[in-house]
Design a protein around this motif. Structure first.
Motif, PDB file in Angstrom:
ATOM      1  N   SER A  16       0.862  -1.175   0.000  1.00 23.62           N
ATOM      2  CA  SER A  16       0.000   0.000   0.000  1.00 23.62           C
ATOM      3  C   SER A  16       0.904   1.231   0.000  1.00 23.62           C
ATOM      4  O   SER A  16       1.732   1.380   0.898  1.00 23.62           O
ATOM      5  N   ARG A  18       1.147   5.558  -0.647  1.00 23.03           N
ATOM      6  CA  ARG A  18       0.495   6.856  -0.786  1.00 23.03           C
ATOM      7  C   ARG A  18       1.564   7.908  -1.015  1.00 23.03           C
ATOM      8  O   ARG A  18       2.591   7.926  -0.326  1.00 23.03           O
ATOM      9  N   THR A  20       2.090  12.301  -2.340  1.00 27.38           N
ATOM     10  CA  THR A  20       1.469  13.593  -2.619  1.00 27.38           C
ATOM     11  C   THR A  20       2.388  14.418  -3.509  1.00 27.38           C
ATOM     12  O   THR A  20       3.592  14.508  -3.243  1.00 27.38           O
ATOM     13  N   ILE A  54      -2.933  13.522  -5.047  1.00 26.46           N
ATOM     14  CA  ILE A  54      -2.514  12.308  -4.339  1.00 26.46           C
ATOM     15  C   ILE A  54      -2.501  11.134  -5.314  1.00 26.46           C
ATOM     16  O   ILE A  54      -3.407  10.971  -6.122  1.00 26.46           O
ATOM     17  N   TRP A  56      -2.062   6.890  -5.227  1.00 26.57           N
ATOM     18  CA  TRP A  56      -1.923   5.731  -4.366  1.00 26.57           C
ATOM     19  C   TRP A  56      -1.991   4.465  -5.183  1.00 26.57           C
ATOM     20  O   TRP A  56      -2.551   4.419  -6.269  1.00 26.57           O
ATOM     21  N   GLU A  58      -2.222   0.027  -4.641  1.00 24.34           N
ATOM     22  CA  GLU A  58      -2.460  -1.141  -3.805  1.00 24.34           C
ATOM     23  C   GLU A  58      -2.111  -2.371  -4.636  1.00 24.34           C
ATOM     24  O   GLU A  58      -2.487  -2.454  -5.803  1.00 24.34           O
ATOM     25  N   THR A  80      -5.705   8.127  -8.496  1.00 19.02           N
ATOM     26  CA  THR A  80      -5.430   9.447  -7.926  1.00 19.02           C
ATOM     27  C   THR A  80      -6.723  10.017  -7.360  1.00 19.02           C
ATOM     28  O   THR A  80      -7.810   9.511  -7.616  1.00 19.02           O
ATOM     29  N   ASN A  81      -6.588  11.106  -6.632  1.00 21.46           N
ATOM     30  CA  ASN A  81      -7.762  11.751  -6.055  1.00 21.46           C
ATOM     31  C   ASN A  81      -8.424  12.720  -7.031  1.00 21.46           C
ATOM     32  O   ASN A  81      -9.420  13.344  -6.703  1.00 21.46           O
ATOM     33  N   ASP A 122       4.334   9.556   1.260  1.00 24.45           N
ATOM     34  CA  ASP A 122       3.686   9.705   2.562  1.00 24.45           C
ATOM     35  C   ASP A 122       3.656   8.405   3.355  1.00 24.45           C
ATOM     36  O   ASP A 122       3.802   8.413   4.569  1.00 24.45           O
ATOM     37  N   SER A 123       3.414   7.300   2.686  1.00 24.14           N
ATOM     38  CA  SER A 123       3.434   5.997   3.360  1.00 24.14           C
ATOM     39  C   SER A 123       3.751   4.911   2.355  1.00 24.14           C
ATOM     40  O   SER A 123       3.411   5.014   1.183  1.00 24.14           O
TER      41      SER A 123
END
Length: 129
Positions: A16, A18, A20, A54, A56, A58, A80-81, A122-123
Motif C-alpha cells: 500500500s 500513498r 502527494t 494524491i 496511491w 495497492e 489518484t484523487n 507519505d506511506s
C-alpha cells in the motif's frame, strides 16, 4: 525490499503506497509506476497533476514458486484523487530470485524534467501474510 530467503509458496505480499505531489512545472504530466523485483506490475495513466494531488497504489502478490526462478502473480490498482483513470493490472512475475532481496518501489515518470517536480512519499506499507 523483501529480504532474501523470506518468501514461501502460498505467501501473500500486500503493498500500500500513498504519495502527494508537492511541486509541478507548467503543464507537465506524471506517470506512476509500481515495481516489484525490477518489474513494473502496474503503470498508471499519465496524469495532468497539480500541487496537492494524491497518488496511491495497492497490490496483492501471490507467491507460487520460490528459488532462483520464483514465480508470482500480482494484482494491482493505481489511482489518484483527481478522478483520472484508475488502472487495474494483473501481472505474471517469472524468474524472480527469492534467494536474493526483492525491491519494491513506486517510481514516477515526469513528461518534463524540472527541479520543481516533486512527489513526497507519505506511506509505504508492505505486509507479508
Amino acid at each position: 525490499s523483501i529480504p532474501a530467503n523470506t518468501l514461501e509458496v502460498g505467501d501473500i505480499i500486500k503493498v500500500s503506497v500513498r504519495a502527494t505531489v508537492t511541486g509541478t512545472n507548467s503543464t507537465d504530466t506524471l506517470t506512476p509506476v509500481l515495481n516489484f523485483g525490477g518489474t513494473a506490475i502496474a503503470t498508471g495513466a499519465a496524469l495532468d497533476v497539480a500541487d496537492s494531488d494524491i497518488v496511491w497504489a495497492e497490490a496483492t502478490i501471490a507467491v507460487t514458486a520460490i528459488g532462483s526462478s520464483g514465480t508470482m502473480t500480482a494484482h494491482t490498482e493505481i489511482k489518484t484523487n483527481t478522478g483520472d483513470t484508475d488502472v487495474f493490472a494483473s501481472t505474471a512475475l517469472t524468474s524472480k530470485n527469492t534467494e536474493g532481496a526483492l525491491a519494491i518501489a513506486l517510481n514516477v515518470d515526469w513528461s518534463v524534467a524540472s527541479a520543481s517536480n516533486i512527489v513526497r512519499l507519505d506511506s509505504f506499507i508492505v505486509e507479508l501474510v
